[in-house]
Each structure stands twice: as structure tokens, then as C-alpha cells.
Write an enzyme that holds these catalytic residues in place. Structure first.
Site, PDB file in Angstrom:
ATOM      1  N   ARG A 239       0.849  -1.179   0.000  1.00 17.04           N
ATOM      2  CA  ARG A 239       0.000   0.000   0.000  1.00 17.04           C
ATOM      3  C   ARG A 239       0.891   1.239   0.000  1.00 17.04           C
ATOM      4  O   ARG A 239       1.869   1.331   0.741  1.00 17.04           O
ATOM      5  CB  ARG A 239      -0.930   0.019   1.220  1.00 17.04           C
ATOM      6  CG  ARG A 239      -2.025  -1.038   1.187  1.00 17.04           C
ATOM      7  CD  ARG A 239      -3.041  -0.761   0.091  1.00 17.04           C
ATOM      8  NE  ARG A 239      -4.179  -1.684   0.118  1.00 17.04           N
ATOM      9  CZ  ARG A 239      -4.243  -2.824  -0.562  1.00 17.04           C
ATOM     10  NH1 ARG A 239      -3.212  -3.188  -1.325  1.00 17.04           N
ATOM     11  NH2 ARG A 239      -5.320  -3.581  -0.495  1.00 17.04           N
ATOM     12  N   GLU A 268      -3.941   7.360  -5.851  1.00 19.85           N
ATOM     13  CA  GLU A 268      -3.968   6.596  -7.096  1.00 19.85           C
ATOM     14  C   GLU A 268      -5.109   7.073  -7.990  1.00 19.85           C
ATOM     15  O   GLU A 268      -6.246   7.143  -7.528  1.00 19.85           O
ATOM     16  CB  GLU A 268      -4.101   5.100  -6.786  1.00 19.85           C
ATOM     17  CG  GLU A 268      -2.906   4.559  -6.027  1.00 19.85           C
ATOM     18  CD  GLU A 268      -2.971   3.070  -5.744  1.00 19.85           C
ATOM     19  OE1 GLU A 268      -4.011   2.442  -6.048  1.00 19.85           O
ATOM     20  OE2 GLU A 268      -1.982   2.525  -5.228  1.00 19.85           O
ATOM     21  N   HIS A 286      -0.587  -0.283  -9.929  1.00 19.27           N
ATOM     22  CA  HIS A 286      -1.258  -1.190  -8.991  1.00 19.27           C
ATOM     23  C   HIS A 286      -1.722  -2.459  -9.713  1.00 19.27           C
ATOM     24  O   HIS A 286      -2.878  -2.874  -9.604  1.00 19.27           O
ATOM     25  CB  HIS A 286      -2.436  -0.494  -8.311  1.00 19.27           C
ATOM     26  CG  HIS A 286      -2.773  -1.072  -6.962  1.00 19.27           C
ATOM     27  ND1 HIS A 286      -3.275  -0.329  -5.922  1.00 19.27           N
ATOM     28  CD2 HIS A 286      -2.671  -2.343  -6.476  1.00 19.27           C
ATOM     29  CE1 HIS A 286      -3.483  -1.091  -4.866  1.00 19.27           C
ATOM     30  NE2 HIS A 286      -3.119  -2.333  -5.179  1.00 19.27           N
TER      31      HIS A 286
END
Length: 324
Positions: A239, A268, A286
Site C-alpha cells: 500500500r 492513485e 497497482h
């Protein structure tokens, strides 16, 4: 059974393989497909408050106010490991079961971790760009050795353990840090337990595999960067908020560490991040869990847990089992 309404929010759900979606359809559920829509879409909000189940990804932060509004909601099934974008205490207060899919993506994330390590160590992106520009700079590119280096694994859950297994293939010395130390696994793979400062001091490669909690938020900061080797590489596929990005930026800009490989970010997508301007960082959106097998396993597990729950059976991976 067909009175149950399931909202699909998770952007990657079923996009490469529609078998999980077909599995839901065969159960006769009412399915509302709003993958990637989000709260900016008023239709999404209306769908949310009328749904009994949500297949959730990483985009939406499920706050207390959403739980208060979603009066029909019974279960959230989260794609992937970690539920830091869900207020679990609020879910429990509103009698909503929360599940995730731990371990389903462990090999994919571990593979991606080493892809970032090797790409950084051997300047793969620079080499590719150089050749495409018509250059041949083989005498200018100097890489870092990975063989027999020291890798520091911060977090030895299912993903961190898969990284350790791969590190053995490079004959690496493995050191680790975790709040809950896995003694048997560490002994089997000769992993030395260190405090986090000492791990940063001795490691050539530091890779993070922790959940995001109040304890881990901002864990990697300027204080720890000052202990790292100038040749060190840091990898984050867990994370983004575990690393303080302004501190990472300064460490990379000042060359107090050699490079970073990031699959996750504080915000993000990281459209305004100063990290985008640096050439000693490799970025991916991601996607460390995005392999055909990993996505299929996560999607099928998420679907199976909803089906179990709505049939009155206890799901395997609930975060607040007391609700059931």
C-alpha cells in the site's frame, strides 16, 4: 434467491475472464454492473443503496456514511488482500459482513516484486528507451548485482513468504521484520529477525509486504531512509501510504538511495506526484496482482463468498465474523 441485488464495483472484476460473472448469473441474482463508475456517477449511488452485496475493488473508500445510506447491504466481498478502504468497525455496526481474498494473489505479487527489483538493478527501462532512440550505450549502463545480496522483507505474510522463497533462488541472505514473527517459516528459510532500523542498514534490497493500518501508515520515512545504503533499492507492492512519498522523493532525488520500484501510491493514480519526474524510480499502476490466474482466483473466491453468505453459509475469509 433472485431477490438479492449484487453491485459490481471492482474495476478489474471479470474483465479478462467472465466465468466469475457467469457464476453469479447462474445463481439468479440481480446484477448491477457499474465497474469503475464510482460516487461521481449518481446512478452508482442509487445502485449502492439498493444493493444487498457489493464486489469491491480498491477505488472506492467505503466510509461510515456509505454504510448508513446502504440500508440493504449485507456483505462486501473485496477483490484482493487488505480492506484498508473499508471502515470495518462501521461495517460491523451496520451488520455488514466484510470478506477479502487473502493469498489468492501471493505468487503474482511476489513475481512482480522481483520484476521491479531486476528492472531497477539492470536499468531495463533506460536500456529499452536508449535503443528505441537509436543509441547503443552498452558501455554506459552499469547495473547492480542481485546474486547473493541481502534482501530485507518487511512483512512476512503470504506474499512476503513467497518473496523469500524466490530470494532463495538468487542465493540471497534474507532478513525480515514483522509484528507477528513466523518462527517456523523463518527457521526453514534461514531468515534473520531484525528490528526495522537494522534491516534498513544491512539490506541491499528492501521490499514491503504489510497491510495498511494506523501502525504501518508512514512507517517508511526520512528517519529510516537515512539508515539505508546509497546503493539500496526499495520496492513497494503493498500500500502506497506505508511510505511517506515526500520523504521517498527526497531520498531518490538526493541519491541517498539508488532506486525505487512502486506499484502502489498514496494517491492513485499519482497524477501530481513529483516521483513522476525522477529517472531512478520504476512505476506500475497497482497491477502486481494482475495475472490471469491470480485475477481468476480472486474473482472466483469473491463470488463464492457472496454465494455462501446469501445461502446462509459462513464465508471463509471474513474480517468481522461476529456479524455472521
Amino acid at each position: 434467491m433472485n431477490t438479492f441485488r449484487i453491485l459490481l464495483e471492482a474495476r478489474p472484476f471479470g474483465i479478462f475472464n467472465n466465468t466469475p460473472l457467469e457464476k453469479l448469473k447462474k445463481e439468479g441474482f440481480q446484477i448491477v454492473d457499474m465497474r469503475g463508475a464510482g460516487l461521481d456517477n449518481p446512478d452508482f449511488y442509487e445502485a449502492l443503496i439498493s444493493s444487498h452485496a457489493v464486489v469491491l475493488g480498491n477505488d472506492l473508500n467505503f466510509t461510515n456514511s456509505l454504510f448508513e445510506d446502504a440500508i440493504n447491504l449485507k456483505i462486501i466481498s473485496k477483490i484482493g488482500a487488505g480492506c484498508d478502504n473499508i471502515d470495518i468497525s462501521s461495517a460491523t455496526k451496520h451488520n455488514v459482513l466484510v470478506c477479502d481474498t487473502p493469498g489468492m494473489n501471493k505468487n503474482a505479487v511476489a513475481d512482480h516484486t522481483f520484476a521491479l527489483i531486476l528492472s531497477l538493478a539492470r536499468n531495463i527501462l533506460y536500456c529499452d528507451k536508449s535503443i528505441r532512440e537509436g543509441l547503443w550505450e552498452h558501455a554506459k549502463v552499469l547495473g547492480l548485482d542481485i546474486w547473493e545480496k541481502t534482501i530485507g522483507i518487511i512483512g512476512l505474510g503470504s506474499i512476503g513468504r513467497c518473496v523469500a522463497k524466490r530470494a532463495r533462488g538468487f542465493n540471497m541472505k534474507i532478513v525480515g521484520y514483522d509484528y507477528a514473527w513466523p518462527s517456523a517459516f523463518a527457521d526453514e528459510y534461514s531468515i534473520k529477525k531484525l528490528d526495522i532500523q537494522r534491516l534498513c542498514e544491512v539490506s541491499d534490497i528492501i521490499t514491503i509486504h504489510l497491510p495498511l493500518t494506523n501502525k504501518t501508515r508512514g512507517l517508511i520515512n526520512s528517519k529510516l531512509f537515512q539508515f539505508m545504503k546509497p546503493t539500496a533499492l526499495i520496492i513497494n507492492t503493498s500500500r502506497g501510504s506505508i511510505i511517506k512519498e515526500p520523504d521517498l522523493y527526497m531520498a531518490l532525488q538526493n541519491k541517498s538511495i539508488a532506486g525505487a520500484g512502486l506499484d502502489v501510491f498514496e494517491n492513485e493514480p499519482p497524477k501530481k506526484s513529483p516521483l513522476l519526474k525522477l529517472n531512478n524510480v520504476i512505476l506500475s499502476p497497482h497491477t502486481s496482482a494482475f495475472t490471469s490466474n491470480s485475477l481468476y482466483q480472486m474473482d472466483m473466491t469473491a463470488v463464492s463468498q457472496i454465494i455462501k453468505f446469501l445461502k446462509g453459509e459462513k464465508p471463509l475469509f471474513s474480517k468481522n465474523p461476529e456479524v455472521f
